[in-house]
Design a protein around this motif. Structure first.
Motif: not given
Length: 200
Positions: A34-56, A150-156
């Protein structure tokens, strides 16, 4: 998916439970999973991608790529507004078996929608700049990220599978509308326009 939930379609509820129940049992038995999937969904999730977007977007503005900056703004950053509106309308509660805490309502999956839009927007901007040999790998990585989030959100157990499918569908539809209404003007790696006859 929305109609199915609102109309209490039995087959849809059964399909959701068929995926959530085994994932819940596995999660309860294996907290590290559970912790591994939660971390993955946080690091590769939309919040992080939007922060990257600000820089781009900032880099695009510095380089005077106005159209690219606006395209990324309306896709990557503004898709969150669509999500808030749809979640408020649907108002579907999270699964009672959620293994981690999650805010707001369940339908559609914000992770599925946000990652779909972000990945497609970034690929649209970056692919013309990459060597042909790298493009296929970039698309493959994008597909894997979209699918696994998507799979991770169901796993969690924080989303029903139907939430994820709806998020993917709505995210793709939103991206296509943005692309049709305001396509970016991106040059190829050799400096020529990606579409003949257009300027950067």
């Amino acid at each position: 998916m929305w109609i199915g939930y609102a109309q209490h379609w039995t087959w849809l509820a059964d399909a959701d439970l068929a995926a959530l129940d085994p994932m819940h049992r596995i999660g309860v038995a294996h907290p590290g999973w559970v912790n591994a999937w939660d971390l993955y969904c946080t690091l590769a999730g939309p919040t992080m991608l939007r922060l990257v977007g600000v820089g781009v977007i900032a880099v695009a503005l510095i380089r005077r790529r106005w159209r690219t900056a606006v395209f990324l703004l309306i896709t990557v950053e503004f898709c969150g507004l669509l999500l808030v509106a749809v979640k408020a309308i649907a108002d579907r509660p999270r699964p009672a078996t959620a293994l981690v805490s999650a805010y707001s309502t369940s339908f559609p999956s914000g992770h599925a929608l946000g990652v779909m839009v972000c990945v497609l927007a970034y690929l649209t901007v970056l692919l013309p700049l990459l060597r042909p040999s790298v493009r296929a790998w970039s698309v493959a990585v994008g597909v894997v990220v979209i699918a696994t989030i998507g799979v991770g959100r169901v796993v969690l157990n924080v989303h029903h599978p139907s939430d994820v499918v709806a998020g993917w569908a709505l995210g793709y539809a939103y991206f296509v509308v943005c692309l049709l209404l305001y396509p970016p003007r991106v040059s190829r790696a050799d400096g020529t326009p990606a579409v003949p006859g257009i300027a950067r």
